[in-house]
Design a protein around this motif. Structure first.
Motif, mmCIF file in Angstrom:
data_model
loop_
_atom_site.group_PDB
_atom_site.id
_atom_site.type_symbol
_atom_site.label_atom_id
_atom_site.label_comp_id
_atom_site.label_asym_id
_atom_site.label_seq_id
_atom_site.Cartn_x
_atom_site.Cartn_y
_atom_site.Cartn_z
ATOM 1 N N ALA A 228 0.831 -1.209 0.000
ATOM 2 C CA ALA A 228 0.000 0.000 0.000
ATOM 3 C C ALA A 228 0.860 1.251 0.000
ATOM 4 O O ALA A 228 0.644 2.183 -0.796
ATOM 5 N N ARG A 229 1.865 1.293 0.869
ATOM 6 C CA ARG A 229 2.685 2.509 1.003
ATOM 7 C C ARG A 229 3.584 2.729 -0.219
ATOM 8 O O ARG A 229 3.905 3.864 -0.554
ATOM 9 N N ILE A 230 3.943 1.663 -0.909
ATOM 10 C CA ILE A 230 4.680 1.806 -2.164
ATOM 11 C C ILE A 230 3.781 2.429 -3.226
ATOM 12 O O ILE A 230 4.199 3.321 -3.970
ATOM 13 N N HIS A 231 2.536 1.970 -3.310
ATOM 14 C CA HIS A 231 1.599 2.546 -4.279
ATOM 15 C C HIS A 231 1.309 4.012 -3.963
ATOM 16 O O HIS A 231 1.211 4.842 -4.881
ATOM 17 N N VAL B 89 5.950 6.011 4.595
ATOM 18 C CA VAL B 89 6.584 5.119 5.571
ATOM 19 C C VAL B 89 7.039 5.919 6.784
ATOM 20 O O VAL B 89 6.842 5.492 7.924
ATOM 21 N N THR B 90 7.623 7.096 6.563
ATOM 22 C CA THR B 90 8.093 7.913 7.686
ATOM 23 C C THR B 90 6.931 8.482 8.496
ATOM 24 O O THR B 90 7.102 8.836 9.664
ATOM 25 N N GLY B 91 5.757 8.580 7.881
ATOM 26 C CA GLY B 91 4.589 9.136 8.571
ATOM 27 C C GLY B 91 4.367 10.613 8.322
ATOM 28 O O GLY B 91 3.404 11.188 8.826
ATOM 29 N N LYS B 92 5.231 11.237 7.510
ATOM 30 C CA LYS B 92 5.050 12.660 7.214
ATOM 31 C C LYS B 92 3.851 12.909 6.307
ATOM 32 O O LYS B 92 3.301 14.008 6.273
ATOM 33 N N LYS B 93 3.468 11.888 5.543
ATOM 34 C CA LYS B 93 2.300 11.989 4.668
ATOM 35 C C LYS B 93 1.336 10.862 4.979
ATOM 36 O O LYS B 93 1.751 9.754 5.341
ATOM 37 N N VAL B 94 0.053 11.154 4.838
ATOM 38 C CA VAL B 94 -0.995 10.153 5.057
ATOM 39 C C VAL B 94 -1.936 10.189 3.863
ATOM 40 O O VAL B 94 -2.444 11.252 3.500
ATOM 41 N N TRP B 95 -2.143 9.029 3.251
ATOM 42 C CA TRP B 95 -3.034 8.971 2.086
ATOM 43 C C TRP B 95 -4.486 9.029 2.537
ATOM 44 O O TRP B 95 -4.894 8.359 3.483
ATOM 45 N N GLN B 96 -5.248 9.838 1.853
ATOM 46 C CA GLN B 96 -6.695 9.909 2.064
ATOM 47 C C GLN B 96 -7.376 9.733 0.720
ATOM 48 O O GLN B 96 -6.774 9.957 -0.335
ATOM 49 N N GLY C 160 17.949 9.949 -2.408
ATOM 50 C CA GLY C 160 18.012 11.374 -2.094
ATOM 51 C C GLY C 160 16.730 11.934 -1.527
ATOM 52 O O GLY C 160 16.616 13.140 -1.289
ATOM 53 N N HIS C 161 15.747 11.084 -1.281
ATOM 54 C CA HIS C 161 14.497 11.506 -0.638
ATOM 55 C C HIS C 161 13.850 10.278 -0.019
ATOM 56 O O HIS C 161 14.224 9.147 -0.321
ATOM 57 N N ALA C 162 12.884 10.522 0.866
ATOM 58 C CA ALA C 162 12.236 9.436 1.602
ATOM 59 C C ALA C 162 10.913 9.037 0.968
ATOM 60 O O ALA C 162 10.376 9.728 0.102
ATOM 61 N N ASN C 163 10.400 7.884 1.404
ATOM 62 C CA ASN C 163 8.991 7.551 1.173
ATOM 63 C C ASN C 163 8.249 8.030 2.416
ATOM 64 O O ASN C 163 8.260 7.368 3.459
ATOM 65 N N ASP C 164 7.626 9.183 2.315
ATOM 66 C CA ASP C 164 7.022 9.808 3.493
ATOM 67 C C ASP C 164 5.742 9.130 3.943
ATOM 68 O O ASP C 164 5.191 9.479 4.993
#
Length: 312
Positions: A170-173, A223-230, A217-221
């Motif tokens: 899910a978080r990869i998508h 996974v880090t929790g900085k972004k949340v899919w809605q 050079g950047h994160a998957n946010d």
């Protein structure tokens, strides 16, 4: 002071050295180094032995039974969790010659194909069987790969992964959809949002994310929790140059009517069937009217806002 300056220079050089891969071949080489400490295959959880950058799964130890393709079952391949067809089919190069043409001529496709966040080590047979099928929860069926819990419905062109990796998928998508502004059907979003909650980020996923982020050079946010899919999340397209963003937007807006030459049905980009038409049966149109004039009909599951169903 000298020690501080040395460390700063060393850090800067390290960042420069760890450039994102330029193509899929270089991505596979880098990925084999990133995943070497994990020693576990993605879909079945089988142990991997790495030898000269190539992975060999321990099928016997994990109870894997070969379904059909022994040579591919005995090697590790690099799986695109979001399939290349899903992120490549809106591009002009795909309409001209599919994945091979895009890999030769399209810089944006090469960037997406080489994105390390979207690559996972998989048993080759499972990778081949999964193809570009979308993820789903399937009815009960007999095991196809022994103790390996992945299920493939070849008729419906759907795949059910084991519960332990559903949140990862899910978080990869979410990441791919956000970075490259790739539409996700409503049903996909709802399924992945549920999987994100049911299978939260664990320490293994967190450490892998950190290693990949150092290279990319950047994160998957997600996974880090900085972004949340809605639901109906507005993709940011972060990191894309203006030219690439404009080109991608144009590709997603135009030519988004995909016909199936076999069934004579067409799909719009928001419908799940849009990503389920096999490459050999694809026929692209610039508008619905063009599809209708060619004798095609809109798929019954593809009304405004529809997002379920699949087709060969």
């Amino acid at each position: 002071m000298f020690k501080f300056m040395f460390c700063a220079v060393f850090f800067a050089l390290s960042v420069v050295a760890n450039a994102a891969p330029a193509n899929f071949d270089s991505a596979k080489t880098i990925a084999s180094r990133i995943y070497a400490p994990e020693k576990q295959e993605f879909y079945c959880g089988c142990a991997i032995r790495w030898q000269s950058g190539k992975g060999i799964p321990d099928l016997k130890a994990c109870g894997y039974q070969i379904r059909k393709n022994g040579p591919r079952a005995n090697r590790i391949e690099w799986e695109h969790v979001m399939p290349a067809q899903q992120f490549g089919s809106p591009l002009a190069c795909w309409k001209q010659g599919g994945r091979e043409q895009c890999g030769k001529t399209d810089a944006l496709f090469k960037q997406m194909e080489a994105d390390l966040f979207n690559l996972k080590p998989a048993i080759g047979e499972v990778n081949g069987d999964r193809a570009h099928y979308r993820f789903a929860i399937l009815p009960a069926q007999a095991p196809q790969y022994g103790s390996c819990e992945v299920k493939v419905d070849f008729k419906s062109r759907l795949v059910e992964p084991r519960a332990e990796i559903r949140g990862d998928i899910a978080r990869i998508h979410f990441y791919m959809a956000d970075k490259y502004q790739i539409p996700l059907a409503k049903a996909q979003q709802q399924l992945f949002m549920a999987w994100h909650q049911q299978d939260p980020v664990d320490e293994t996923e967190r450490k892998l994310q950190q290693r990949i982020a150092q290279q990319m050079g950047h994160a998957n946010d997600f996974v880090t929790g900085k972004k949340v899919w809605q639901l109906n999340y507005k993709a940011s397209g972060f990191g894309l140059t203006k030219a690439k963003e404009t080109a991608l937007t144009a590709a997603l807006v135009s030519g988004q009517v995909l016909g199936n030459k076999r069934s004579k049905l067409y799909h719009l980009s928001h419908c799940s069937g849009f990503n389920q038409v096999s490459e050999r049966n694809q026929q692209w149109f610039e508008s619905e009217q063009q599809a209708l004039n060619a004798g095609f009909k809109r798929a019954g599951n593809c009304s405004a806002g529809a997002s379920v169903g699949a087709e060969d």
